[in-house]
Motif scaffolding. Structure first.
Motif, PDB file in Angstrom:
ATOM      1  N   GLY A   1      48.699  48.322  70.606  1.00  0.00           N
ATOM      2  CA  GLY A   1      49.691  47.470  69.952  1.00  0.00           C
ATOM      3  C   GLY A   1      50.527  46.690  70.955  1.00  0.00           C
ATOM      4  O   GLY A   1      50.791  45.499  70.754  1.00  0.00           O
TER       5      GLY A   1
ATOM      6  N   ILE B   1      48.434  43.843  72.321  1.00  0.00           N
ATOM      7  CA  ILE B   1      48.253  42.778  71.325  1.00  0.00           C
ATOM      8  C   ILE B   1      49.536  41.942  71.224  1.00  0.00           C
ATOM      9  O   ILE B   1      49.494  40.711  71.269  1.00  0.00           O
ATOM     10  CB  ILE B   1      47.860  43.382  69.955  1.00  0.00           C
TER      11      ILE B   1
ATOM     12  N   HIS C   1      50.077  38.032  72.215  1.00  0.00           N
ATOM     13  CA  HIS C   1      50.571  37.020  71.265  1.00  0.00           C
ATOM     14  C   HIS C   1      51.741  36.238  71.875  1.00  0.00           C
ATOM     15  O   HIS C   1      51.823  35.022  71.735  1.00  0.00           O
ATOM     16  CB  HIS C   1      51.062  37.682  69.972  1.00  0.00           C
TER      17      HIS C   1
ATOM     18  N   LEU D   1      39.977  37.212  65.073  1.00  0.00           N
ATOM     19  CA  LEU D   1      39.238  38.361  65.597  1.00  0.00           C
ATOM     20  C   LEU D   1      38.344  38.959  64.529  1.00  0.00           C
ATOM     21  O   LEU D   1      38.497  38.684  63.331  1.00  0.00           O
ATOM     22  CB  LEU D   1      40.196  39.428  66.143  1.00  0.00           C
TER      23      LEU D   1
ATOM     24  N   GLY E   1      37.440  42.832  63.502  1.00  0.00           N
ATOM     25  CA  GLY E   1      37.838  44.193  63.863  1.00  0.00           C
ATOM     26  C   GLY E   1      38.155  45.043  62.654  1.00  0.00           C
ATOM     27  O   GLY E   1      37.871  44.666  61.512  1.00  0.00           O
TER      28      GLY E   1
ATOM     29  N   GLU F   1      39.820  46.607  59.676  1.00  0.00           N
ATOM     30  CA  GLU F   1      40.741  46.008  58.699  1.00  0.00           C
ATOM     31  C   GLU F   1      42.015  46.844  58.518  1.00  0.00           C
ATOM     32  O   GLU F   1      42.999  46.378  57.968  1.00  0.00           O
ATOM     33  CB  GLU F   1      40.025  45.782  57.364  1.00  0.00           C
TER      34      GLU F   1
ATOM     35  N   TYR G   1      43.660  48.281  61.096  1.00  0.00           N
ATOM     36  CA  TYR G   1      44.473  48.270  62.315  1.00  0.00           C
ATOM     37  C   TYR G   1      45.291  46.984  62.467  1.00  0.00           C
ATOM     38  O   TYR G   1      46.499  47.019  62.679  1.00  0.00           O
ATOM     39  CB  TYR G   1      43.560  48.474  63.530  1.00  0.00           C
ATOM     40  N   TYR G   2      44.619  45.838  62.368  1.00  0.00           N
ATOM     41  CA  TYR G   2      45.253  44.580  62.771  1.00  0.00           C
ATOM     42  C   TYR G   2      46.296  44.005  61.797  1.00  0.00           C
ATOM     43  O   TYR G   2      47.201  43.294  62.259  1.00  0.00           O
ATOM     44  CB  TYR G   2      44.166  43.546  63.102  1.00  0.00           C
TER      45      TYR G   2
ATOM     46  N   PHE H   1      49.970  43.912  62.754  1.00  0.00           N
ATOM     47  CA  PHE H   1      50.461  42.917  63.729  1.00  0.00           C
ATOM     48  C   PHE H   1      50.600  41.531  63.095  1.00  0.00           C
ATOM     49  O   PHE H   1      50.941  40.570  63.776  1.00  0.00           O
ATOM     50  CB  PHE H   1      49.529  42.831  64.943  1.00  0.00           C
TER      51      PHE H   1
ATOM     52  N   TYR I   1      47.954  40.138  61.095  1.00  0.00           N
ATOM     53  CA  TYR I   1      46.655  39.520  60.810  1.00  0.00           C
ATOM     54  C   TYR I   1      46.341  39.579  59.319  1.00  0.00           C
ATOM     55  O   TYR I   1      46.657  40.558  58.643  1.00  0.00           O
ATOM     56  CB  TYR I   1      45.537  40.226  61.598  1.00  0.00           C
TER      57      TYR I   1
END
Ligand SMILES: CC(C)(COP(=O)(O)OP(=O)(O)OC[C@H]1O[C@@H](n2cnc3c(N)ncnc32)[C@H](O)[C@@H]1OP(=O)(O)O)[C@@H](O)C(=O)NCCC(=O)NCCS
Length: 176
Positions: A99, A102, A106, A119, A121, A123, A125-126, A129, A131
Motif C-alpha cells: 500500500g 502504491i 501515485h 492495472l 490485479g 479485485e 486489493y486495489y 486505493f 481503483y
C-alpha cells in the motif's frame, strides 16, 4: 522502511525479490522479474516511477513499477500508466508495504503530470486505493480478462473522462 527511486545497484536485488514475491502466486506466469528487466530498457520506462522499499539494513524488500501506456480509440490516443508489477518480499507481506508503494507511486506520478493508472490485479486489493473497474470508464484490454480484474484510478479529477479506448501496452509486455 524507506521508499526511494530505484538505482542501478538495486537491479539484482529487485530481480531476486520479484521472482520470490511471485513464486507461489497462482495468477502469474512467473516471468515478472524478466519483465522488469525488459521494461527498464523500454521507451515506456520512467526512472522516477521505479521505486524500492529499503529496510534499515539497506535490504530491498519491495518494488513497484509504473510504465507509460496509451489508451487508443479510432480518433485519439491518451497517455496513461500501467502499474506492473508490484512485489513485496514474502516475509514482509500483509504489513502495509504494498500500500505504501502504491500511494507513493501515485503521488509521484501525479507530480509528474500523469492523470491515471491502469492495472490488472486482485479485485479485492486495489479498490482500497481508489481503483475502479476499467469498464466504468469505457476502457478495455487487447485480450480477454475477467471484468473485475481490469482496474483504473484517476489521479486527478476527471483524469479519465472522455478517454475511452483500448489499452496499448509497450512491446516489452509481449502483447499483440
Ligand atoms: C500483492 C502485494 C504486492 C501486496 O502487498 P502487501 O504489502 O502484502 O499488502 P498490504 O499489506 O498493503 O495489504 C494487505 C492486504 O492485501 C491483501 N493481499 C495480499 N496478497 C493478496 C493476494 N495474492 N490476493 C488477494 N489479496 C491479497 C491481503 O489479504 C490484505 O488484505 P486485508 O487488508 O483485507 O487483510 C504482495 O502481497 C505481493 O508481493 N504479492 C505477490 C506478488 C503479487 O501478487 N503482486 C501483485 C499482482 S496483482
Amino acid at each position: 522502511m524507506t521508499i526511494r527511486q530505484e538505482e542501478k545497484k538495486d537491479y539484482q536485488q529487485v530481480f531476486e525479490l520479484t521472482e520470490e514475491a511471485f513464486r507461489d502466486t497462482e495468477q502469474s506466469d512467473h516471468q515478472e522479474h524478466f519483465l522488469v528487466e525488459k521494461l527498464r530498457k523500454s521507451e515506456a520506462f520512467i526512472p522516477e516511477l521505479s521505486l524500492v522499499a529499503e529496510d534499515e539494513n539497506g535490504k530491498i524488500v519491495g518494488h513497484i513499477l509504473f510504465t507509460k501506456i496509451q489508451i487508443v480509440n479510432d480518433s485519439e490516443s491518451f497517455e496513461s500508466l500501467a502499474l506492473a508489477p508490484v512485489s513485496v518480499k514474502p516475509e514482509f507481506q500483509n504489513q502495509g508495504l504494498g500500500g505504501q508503494l502504491i500511494r507513493e507511486g501515485h503521488r509521484i506520478a501525479k507530480e509528474l503530470g500523469y492523470q491515471s493508472v491502469i492495472l490488472i490485479g486482485y479485485e479485492k486489493y486495489y479498490p482500497r486505493f481508489g481503483y475502479e473497474k476499467t469498464s466504468n470508464f469505457g476502457i478495455s484490454f487487447p485480450f480477454e480478462i475477467p471484468e473485475e480484474n481490469g482496474m483504473a484510478i484517476e489521479l486527478i479529477k476527471d483524469g479519465l473522462k472522455d478517454k475511452k479506448g483500448v489499452v496499448k501496452y509497450p512491446k516489452e509486455f509481449g502483447i499483440d
